[in-house]
Design an enzyme around this catalytic site. Structure first.
Site, PDB file in Angstrom:
ATOM      1  N   GLY C 148      -9.270 -12.434  36.920  1.00  0.00           N
ATOM      2  CA  GLY C 148      -9.842 -12.247  37.850  1.00  0.00           C
ATOM      3  C   GLY C 148      -9.518 -10.733  38.059  1.00  0.00           C
ATOM      4  O   GLY C 148      -9.148  -9.493  37.391  1.00  0.00           O
ATOM      5  N   CYS C 149     -10.565 -10.494  39.276  1.00  0.00           N
ATOM      6  CA  CYS C 149     -10.593  -9.241  38.776  1.00  0.00           C
ATOM      7  C   CYS C 149      -9.434  -8.456  39.519  1.00  0.00           C
ATOM      8  O   CYS C 149      -8.844  -7.499  38.918  1.00  0.00           O
ATOM      9  CB  CYS C 149     -11.690  -8.922  40.689  1.00  0.00           C
ATOM     10  SG  CYS C 149     -11.809  -9.812  41.678  1.00  0.00           S
ATOM     11  N   TYR C 150      -8.577  -8.629  40.312  1.00  0.00           N
ATOM     12  CA  TYR C 150      -7.490  -7.431  40.930  1.00  0.00           C
ATOM     13  C   TYR C 150      -6.872  -7.976  40.041  1.00  0.00           C
ATOM     14  O   TYR C 150      -6.132  -6.551  39.727  1.00  0.00           O
ATOM     15  CB  TYR C 150      -7.279  -8.493  42.265  1.00  0.00           C
ATOM     16  CG  TYR C 150      -7.657  -8.636  43.622  1.00  0.00           C
ATOM     17  CD1 TYR C 150      -7.781  -7.164  44.169  1.00  0.00           C
ATOM     18  CD2 TYR C 150      -7.925  -9.526  44.655  1.00  0.00           C
ATOM     19  CE1 TYR C 150      -8.312  -7.346  45.269  1.00  0.00           C
ATOM     20  CE2 TYR C 150      -8.096  -9.501  45.668  1.00  0.00           C
ATOM     21  CZ  TYR C 150      -8.515  -8.299  46.254  1.00  0.00           C
ATOM     22  OH  TYR C 150      -8.651  -8.006  47.443  1.00  0.00           O
TER      23      TYR C 150
END
Lengths: 345, 345, 345, 345
Positions: C148-150
């Site tokens: 995921g990005c975070y």
């Protein structure tokens, strides 16, 4: 105290009406309707109103609306025209912020809005509420059609030229730009932050619903059918409209008196501000305020008059002008509730 | 009618003071000074004020300022401390929006602001004007140090935890984010639209001038020297501060009563709004308004209390709080001139 | 030439994959599916791709996908886990950009994603594709779960501290901020330009789906279950994530070697850039690029390590990392197609 | 390999040149000068270039520049005209991104730029580098004047109408809008984020330096002196120009063949994309790319042709077009280094 009802209060126009009415000393909110949000406190949807309104949205109920002195419609087109006759019969006054009663030619209305008009009788009686043009008619009006946002900025900018027959009214150009709140608060991919942000584009360049409204107003001012090209654009900001207007002077010598003419035309208008020749009005100078600011320009020896005109699309272009109309209709000071300066920066 | 003077009115804090004072029924602007813009009408610099103020900026003149009941300093640090003694001697009251009188420890002040303090006597007497903490002292105060923007959002968010000694005060974290207007209106490459827009960054992560001010306020609330880490960030928007605060509860069981505790602490505060547990206050919900909105959060079974707190840095973080302080100092209703809701959208 | 398929190509992750693949010399787009847009040329939806791709979106068809060497899933969660087994059986390799195969504990997965996992077998075999951690496993991997990005920004920032057991892993804090493209391209009121613009807020402060993913990754690095608080925020910009990370050093003396430790850890990483101590990485410095830039900070004598870490959520946080994974899986130079610098300003 | 020098590399045009050259396979940066930043590594000023360039800015030194095959000037006006003669004498080729060599009438140049021209000889020999008009002359050119940003968008949009004498060339209107990067990277109050954000305005409405350049180019295309009104506007975004162009057809019947005419005119142009009739090109569709996208529109039965034309002001409006010119000058494929699609969103 004016007992006020709002139909369709969940959009940006609705919340802006509430923001203005929250500081209006003579208006009291009686009810605000929304089918989709019925039962929800207004301040749950709009936390900026926490502490200002205790009311919840309610299902639209004509009986309750008929208890009001004035009802604002902040609905999509097609709603007001169905409910207005009943309210008129009950003696309730109405300011319709939607497009239902703006056009006098109902064939044109039907063509642009894609449905037959259902209240032709009241369409004929409605006053097109640009106070700078029809103030005297507003006093007794029972039904006022609040002008569109683009038409407000464009008409105010062109009026002095057309009323004085100074320009070729067959070749007017209005290049207008609006922030994203003009598109309303409906879910749509095209209006996502990721789509609108950091980009600029024209839209509706082949024809936008505000074109016939602009043409109607300008033709009335000119005393003849005008030819006008109108291209709206979407600006990556939330509030504000700027219209850059182009017209050709019949007589280049008239340039010398244009500034004075504009100042004279709007001298007594509380909400129109003619800036010095060559100024560049910014939309932020009217953000949150009911003003239209404008300025005139000329390039070298050209006969083209350039007018730049700015408003806040949600205020002078919608909720503020609606309250201004209400003030005039009820004999209140025209600026009541609309005194605060624009928010800059 | 309070006769008001403003020193240094050309920045964002200055224009915001004018915007608030324009609708204040008991304040009258007597003079506004600016060395760089002396002679220029206020409304030339800030067209949103056209029609609201006729005044021009004037050279700073202590004699004229001494005719005022109250003088606001909206200057860079280092200016107020030099002029205040003379104003105090003349019996003029002062609200200083700069940092000159915020810190009680003048060695700390000198270290962070890079110059010796020139008015130690008045630094000792100044009231640090966070009305939610020192309201009673404000009534008679002659000199009020208006809190910084970050310190306002951070202190209001932490206060109930520290006053009640519920958390480990040695490991507080304040991760704060501000719009660009917090940097003021000086020309600089780093604050150009092309540099700030569409980007996000921390700044001052190794130490920011608001850190000692936050530490002072929190330590006073806690009754002991706190340990706090404070990291500010720059958000590509103009107005607004959000602070996300982290603290460890001594006793996890206290989570159950936190919401009530916060609501109780701020029940009578006109400008602090505790939202329901788990809400996410948005900066736009306070844009242009003097409110601080906050909410509490917890993640699963963690002992970490999360507080999110928002203000408008130019209003509750500067000009609005200054007027709130003025209202209390002069015995006026605390909300006078500050009643309008935030502007959303 | 790698024959590539994309499932669910209409979102921001999809168009970003196309933008990256357009300049990749060893990838050839074989098919791109979308139920909603089947039949529409890709470049009608995304005019930036006019002249780059002639393909139209097609209905998802496993037979066609099975002709590919590699399939990217750019779908909402719940789609990939149903289609992956069939593709695996056909020997097609997959990089899943959705969350389906990121968590090893499927009870946790089910709880956070609100449905039972339908491919537990492949969930166990999937490689969590953070190349900086698992590069060697990627070479032979048939199924890669793209992080995921975070989690990408947070893990890369914390890794050196945890791998070296320098900090108290029970009290980690990750305060993260993302642009609006992270929410995808679905119509929603909350993500309208008028809602997101000029405002800042936390969201998911009581628990976000990336929390268990972050916890899993950090725990693996630390060799023990970590305690981490993670609060995401929404920034009024389109692209970019900044994570400000806080951790307490066991031994304050370790501060002296942190910078070298970070530089050493990432010396050979083509996409991780450790900036000088005290730098402030900006999201725009990685806009459009596959880099993670980070810097370390310390406040006075504190034992708190502050790490600021930035990525482009659509590139290193999604499509770029997916192509990086593809490059490693197929033995290509890791930076192939990802060489262009970020776009600044 | 072309040995490239850049004079004045610290502005937005300079960093954009570097971004483009970083992926250009046939260009090698030999030196980049800046008086103010001499000695500073390029990647310190522009962290997006970390890892791409090791070079530092150097003091301008003609001897070093004379070692180059090609020098780009990314300077304010007035610099190139003083250095060009020496470079010409040394056989170095130059692409000047400033305005020094754009106008053929040096009296007009002197009037608009406020100084006498110091290199009239080379002003006469310079090729005005709009490749879509002068490609054949570029091959052997030693000195190329890179067109301005607005003039590029406006000329490309009007060209087919004027070259074919279809419209009244005495009443052309170009209403153009630009992002803030067009103003450069000099510190100024007017371009602060707090001033530009969330606002829109016209500027230079009484006359802008790009007006004579536009008039020169359009007059050449029309074969007669045209009359054109040009109003630029500032959009709260960083990159992008949109120009909405208005012209009156002599013969309304010509509307039927306009689309084909435009497509034919630009069929072989790698960087001009004529979209379907009635499309609305967005600036983001060319963000970071060297394309100009345009579309035609008509309102009802009007004889007014509306053309909407978009470019990235820093790419096709500056650095990209400069590299395109370089490619043509050196006989390279015209699109070399300029192949990447625009970055959307």
């Amino acid at each position: 105290m004016i007992k006020v009802g709002i139909v369709g209060g969940t959009g940006y126009t609705g919340v802006e009406l509430l923001r203005v009415l929250a500081v209006h000393p003579q208006a009291q909110l009686h009810c605000i309707t929304s089918r989709s949000e019925a039962g929800i406190p207004v301040s749950d949807l709009y936390p900026n109103l926490r502490g200002h309104f205790d009311l919840a949205f309610s299902e639209p109920d004509v009986a309750v609306l008929c208890q009001c002195d004035l009802v604002f419609f902040a609905t999509p087109h097609g709603v007001a025209m169905r409910m207005v006759p009943e309210l008129m019969a009950a003696g309730v006054r109405v300011v319709d912020l939607s497009a239902d009663f703006r056009l006098k030619n109902l064939d044109v209305w039907a063509k642009w809005y894609g449905m037959p008009h259902e209240s032709p009788e009241w369409a004929g009686k409605a006053v097109y509420g640009l106070p700078e043009v029809v103030r005297s008619e507003l006093h007794g009006a029972q039904l006022v059609a609040n002008p569109g946002c683009y038409p407000t900025a464009v008409q105010l900018g062109f009026l002095p030229l057309l009323e004085n027959k100074l320009v070729d009214s067959s070749r007017l150009i209005a290049d207008a730009k609006s922030g994203s709140s003009g598109a309303g608060r409906q879910a749509s991919v095209g209006m996502l932050h990721g789509e609108v942000g950091e980009s600029f584009k024209a839209y509706g360049a082949s024809g936008h619903r505000h074109l016939p409204e602009i043409r109607q107003g300008l033709s009335q001012a000119a005393g003849t059918a005008v030819g006008v090209t109108f291209v709206p654009h979407l600006v990556p900001m939330i509030r504000g409209i700027e219209a850059t207007l182009y017209a050709e002077l019949h007589n280049v010598g008239d340039f010398d008196r244009l500034q004075e003419l504009y100042e004279e035309r709007y001298r007594d208008e509380p909400f129109v501000d003619v800036m010095p020749f060559g100024s560049h009005p910014e939309t932020r100078s009217v953000r949150g305020a009911n003003h239209c600011r404008m300025a005139l320009h000329r390039q070298e020896n050209s006969n083209v008059v350039i007018v730049t005109s700015v408003i806040d699309n949600l205020v002078k272009g919608a909720a503020g002008q609606a309250v201004q109309n209400m003030n005039v209709m009820f004999g209140l000071p025209e600026i009541m509730g609309l005194e605060a300066p624009a928010m800059l920066p």
